[in-house]
Enzyme design. Structure first.
Site, PDB file in Angstrom:
ATOM      1  NE  ARG A  50      24.182 -54.378  29.972  1.00 18.27           N
ATOM      2  CZ  ARG A  50      23.235 -55.212  29.465  1.00 18.27           C
ATOM      3  NH1 ARG A  50      22.865 -55.563  28.342  1.00 18.27           N
ATOM      4  NH2 ARG A  50      22.402 -55.872  30.148  1.00 18.27           N
ATOM      5  NE  ARG A  54      25.048 -57.705  24.028  1.00 16.58           N
ATOM      6  CZ  ARG A  54      23.739 -58.002  24.166  1.00 16.58           C
ATOM      7  NH1 ARG A  54      23.167 -59.084  23.950  1.00 16.58           N
ATOM      8  NH2 ARG A  54      22.962 -57.199  24.469  1.00 16.58           N
ATOM      9  NE  ARG A  63      32.152 -63.538  27.180  1.00 16.67           N
ATOM     10  CZ  ARG A  63      30.999 -63.413  26.956  1.00 16.67           C
ATOM     11  NH1 ARG A  63      30.222 -62.389  27.099  1.00 16.67           N
ATOM     12  NH2 ARG A  63      30.253 -64.594  26.461  1.00 16.67           N
ATOM     13  CG  ASP A  99      24.839 -59.467  34.154  1.00 22.35           C
ATOM     14  OD1 ASP A  99      24.535 -59.180  33.226  1.00 22.35           O
ATOM     15  OD2 ASP A  99      23.606 -59.973  35.000  1.00 22.35           O
ATOM     16  CE1 TYR A 174      16.193 -61.200  33.700  1.00 20.68           C
ATOM     17  CE2 TYR A 174      16.902 -59.172  35.118  1.00 20.68           C
ATOM     18  CZ  TYR A 174      16.700 -59.781  33.781  1.00 20.68           C
ATOM     19  OH  TYR A 174      16.832 -58.954  32.687  1.00 20.68           O
TER      20      TYR A 174
HETATM   21  O1  CP3 Z   1      28.903 -51.849  29.873  1.00 22.16           O
HETATM   22  C1  CP3 Z   1      28.246 -52.084  30.809  1.00 22.16           C
HETATM   23  O2  CP3 Z   1      27.012 -51.411  31.258  1.00 22.16           O
HETATM   24  C2  CP3 Z   1      28.838 -52.632  31.841  1.00 22.16           C
HETATM   25  C3  CP3 Z   1      28.304 -54.011  32.247  1.00 22.16           C
HETATM   26  C4  CP3 Z   1      26.754 -54.519  32.399  1.00 22.16           C
HETATM   27  C5  CP3 Z   1      26.369 -55.758  31.777  1.00 22.16           C
HETATM   28  N1  CP3 Z   1      25.306 -55.873  32.413  1.00 22.16           N
HETATM   29  C6  CP3 Z   1      27.260 -56.589  30.900  1.00 22.16           C
HETATM   30  C7  CP3 Z   1      26.721 -57.531  30.172  1.00 22.16           C
HETATM   31  C8  CP3 Z   1      25.999 -53.876  33.189  1.00 22.16           C
HETATM   32  C9  CP3 Z   1      25.962 -52.370  33.846  1.00 22.16           C
HETATM   33  C10 CP3 Z   1      24.762 -54.864  33.288  1.00 22.16           C
HETATM   34  C11 CP3 Z   1      23.675 -54.575  33.908  1.00 22.16           C
HETATM   35  C12 CP3 Z   1      22.462 -55.425  33.698  1.00 22.16           C
HETATM   36  N2  CP3 Z   1      22.456 -56.864  33.278  1.00 22.16           N
HETATM   37  C13 CP3 Z   1      21.295 -55.070  33.525  1.00 22.16           C
HETATM   38  C14 CP3 Z   1      20.755 -53.729  33.952  1.00 22.16           C
HETATM   39  C15 CP3 Z   1      20.924 -52.807  32.835  1.00 22.16           C
HETATM   40  C16 CP3 Z   1      19.883 -52.712  31.716  1.00 22.16           C
HETATM   41  O3  CP3 Z   1      20.378 -53.036  30.465  1.00 22.16           O
HETATM   42  O4  CP3 Z   1      18.750 -52.581  31.979  1.00 22.16           O
HETATM   43  C17 CP3 Z   1      20.393 -56.064  33.428  1.00 22.16           C
HETATM   44  C18 CP3 Z   1      18.758 -56.100  33.413  1.00 22.16           C
HETATM   45  C19 CP3 Z   1      21.190 -57.392  33.447  1.00 22.16           C
HETATM   46  C20 CP3 Z   1      20.871 -58.697  32.976  1.00 22.16           C
HETATM   47  C21 CP3 Z   1      21.366 -59.084  31.608  1.00 22.16           C
HETATM   48  N3  CP3 Z   1      22.606 -59.513  31.174  1.00 22.16           N
HETATM   49  C22 CP3 Z   1      20.740 -58.941  30.550  1.00 22.16           C
HETATM   50  C23 CP3 Z   1      19.174 -58.520  30.260  1.00 22.16           C
HETATM   51  C24 CP3 Z   1      21.498 -59.562  29.395  1.00 22.16           C
HETATM   52  C25 CP3 Z   1      21.310 -59.454  27.996  1.00 22.16           C
HETATM   53  C26 CP3 Z   1      20.955 -60.739  27.331  1.00 22.16           C
HETATM   54  C27 CP3 Z   1      21.456 -60.806  26.071  1.00 22.16           C
HETATM   55  O5  CP3 Z   1      22.345 -61.506  25.508  1.00 22.16           O
HETATM   56  O6  CP3 Z   1      20.640 -60.050  25.144  1.00 22.16           O
HETATM   57  C28 CP3 Z   1      22.862 -59.721  30.208  1.00 22.16           C
HETATM   58  C29 CP3 Z   1      24.178 -60.161  29.384  1.00 22.16           C
HETATM   59  C30 CP3 Z   1      25.026 -59.365  29.396  1.00 22.16           C
HETATM   60  N4  CP3 Z   1      25.509 -58.438  30.380  1.00 22.16           N
HETATM   61  C31 CP3 Z   1      25.798 -58.795  28.312  1.00 22.16           C
HETATM   62  C32 CP3 Z   1      26.667 -57.849  28.839  1.00 22.16           C
HETATM   63  C33 CP3 Z   1      28.105 -57.280  28.227  1.00 22.16           C
HETATM   64  C34 CP3 Z   1      25.812 -59.665  27.171  1.00 22.16           C
HETATM   65  C35 CP3 Z   1      26.583 -60.860  27.036  1.00 22.16           C
HETATM   66  C36 CP3 Z   1      27.364 -61.305  26.028  1.00 22.16           C
HETATM   67  O7  CP3 Z   1      28.285 -60.525  25.377  1.00 22.16           O
HETATM   68  O8  CP3 Z   1      27.344 -62.660  25.577  1.00 22.16           O
END
Ligand code: CP3
Length: 397
Positions: A50, A54, A63, A99, A174
């Site tokens: 990550r 954010r 974004r 994602d 999910y």
């Molecule tokens: O920087 C990185 O790691 C690259 C991108 C990445 C994202 N999601 C971007 C993202 C990666 C590798 C993921 C994987 C992902 N997505 C996982 C596995 C990794 C982990 O953290 O356990 C999971 C479970 C998801 C599903 C998901 N997507 C969740 C639980 C969330 C968070 C929700 C929140 O806002 O709290 C997301 C959204 C997400 N994925 C964001 C990002 C940058 C945030 C979106 C935003 O900025 O609004």
């Protein structure tokens, strides 16, 4: 069951040699070069799960006004966001900005990411009929991913791009719940109450995630990571019988390409040895288990990735520094070690702290870890004075 994986194209950075000897990939290969010879480490590699996203103001600006999944499917934007943390922190790898639910969206499943919540499906997938109605993913749908990866690797040069996908259990969790859940009761019930439907669903998820990783690797990613973020909610028997075969099937889609594969989960200390057998080269360790103990459980031949505890990122610098040095010492017995967090960057993290952690890691001689891994007694570590390592000159620097 082996899928015949086509080899990577000639202009791929691993094949052309651009990324082949990157410090990250040498550690993923257990301290070896692409040819299999022992490789003297030039620098100690680190990246952060990550890291794109954010915590970066430049990400938030870009974004603004675009939903998460639309940003992922905009090749120019996804490439820019992927490169931002590499420019800012000088990390040793980029992780592709996307994602785990992108393959669902590309298959035509109605899913969105709700800010502060996570993935939400319009219709949860709970019955045999729901699973049978899932559209099979068409490789052509990955065009925006291919383009984003190509744009990214053009900018990255010799820095490797890591592709990724969600493991079948995490993705299916999910899909069954329709949204994030705490205990993942839905999928865990399904695997016992209706194993046939469970296997059909997890099989679908394995194909979707496998195809997603393959698209990223074919387009230019030099490694891939399978995220099984929620596998920690499973007992050993359930993991082995109902989940491991599907994770192995997902990894099988990208086996034999010559790109190292990483398998990561959280809360997975008790199933690490099982995860090791799924087919990845490297095991990602979360913050709950010391790397020494991970090596005891997995054997010294298994390269590790991890495991700085994200909780330390807001502690005073000396506390954080001591922790990072201890992680390095604890990882020294493994055949290879890539520094990372034990789970993703918390959104409120000060980016300057991450940059400083990278500088610290790069300032520590990468050689002692390799010597320790080679079994040389008395090889110094990163200077915590723990784990048998004597205090080093770098301590307190
Ligand atoms: O920087 C990185 O790691 C690259 C991108 C990445 C994202 N999601 C971007 C993202 C990666 C590798 C993921 C994987 C992902 N997505 C996982 C596995 C990794 C982990 O953290 O356990 C999971 C479970 C998801 C599903 C998901 N997507 C969740 C639980 C969330 C968070 C929700 C929140 O806002 O709290 C997301 C959204 C997400 N994925 C964001 C990002 C940058 C945030 C979106 C935003 O900025 O609004």
């Amino acid at each position: 069951m082996t899928t015949t994986a086509p080899s990577l194209p000639q202009n791929h950075p691993l094949v052309s040699g651009l990324t082949a000897e990157a410090p990250l990939l040498n550690q993923y290969r257990g301290g070896r070069s692409a040819s299999g010879e022992p490789a003297a480490p030039r620098r100690r590699p680190v990246w952060f799960m990550r890291q794109a996203g954010r915590s970066l103001p430049e990400y938030r600006r870009l974004r603004e006004g675009t939903t998460m999944l639309d940003a992922c499917l905009n090749p120019e934007m996804a490439a820019e966001i992927t490169c931002q943390p590499v420019r800012r922190h000088d990390v040793d790898a980029a992780i592709f900005f996307s994602d785990i639910v992108i393959p669902l969206r590309l298959a035509g499943v109605e899913v969105e990411i709700q800010p502060g919540v996570g993935p939400v499906l319009r219709s949860p997938v709970r019955t045999a009929a729901d699973v049978a109605a899932l559209p099979e993913i068409d490789e052509v749908a990955f065009a925006p991913i291919t383009e984003a990866v190509q744009r990214t690797v053009e900018q990255l040069g010799s820095t490797p791009l890591i592709g990724f996908a969600g493991a079948p259990f995490t993705l299916a969790a999910y899909m069954v719940e329709g949204r994030p859940s705490r205990d993942h009761l839905g999928p865990r019930t399904m695997m016992h109450a209706d194993p046939e439907t469970w296997n059909a669903l997890a099989g679908w998820a394995a194909r979707a995630s496998g195809a997603f990783m393959r698209a990223q690797l074919q387009a230019g990613a030099s490694a891939a990571q399978l995220f099984d973020s929620w596998a920690g909610s499973l007992g050993r028997e359930d993991y082995q019988a109902h989940v491991l075969p599907h994770s192995a099937a997902a990894l099988d889609h990208v086996a034999g390409l010559g790109a190292p594969l990483v398998h990561f989960g959280t809360g997975t200390s008790e199933i690490l040895d099982l995860m090791r057998t799924a087919g990845a080269d490297v095991v990602g360790i979360d913050y709950r288990l010391s790397l020494q103990e991970a090596t005891r459980r997995l054997g010294p031949q298994t390269p590790l990735q991890g495991n700085i505890d994200p909780a330390y990122l807001t502690a005073d610098w000396p506390v954080l520094e001591r922790h990072v040095r201890k992680v390095i010492d604890d990882g020294a017995q493994a055949a290879g070690h890539v520094l990372n967090l034990g789970h993703g960057v918390p959104p409120e993290t000060d980016p300057q702290v991450l940059t400083r952690v990278v500088e610290l890691i790069h300032s520590i001689d990468p050689a002692p870890a390799a010597e320790a891994a080679a079994g040389q007694p008395g090889a110094g570590g990163a200077g915590t004075g723990q784990a048998g390592a004597g205090p080093s000159a770098a301590e307190g620097a």
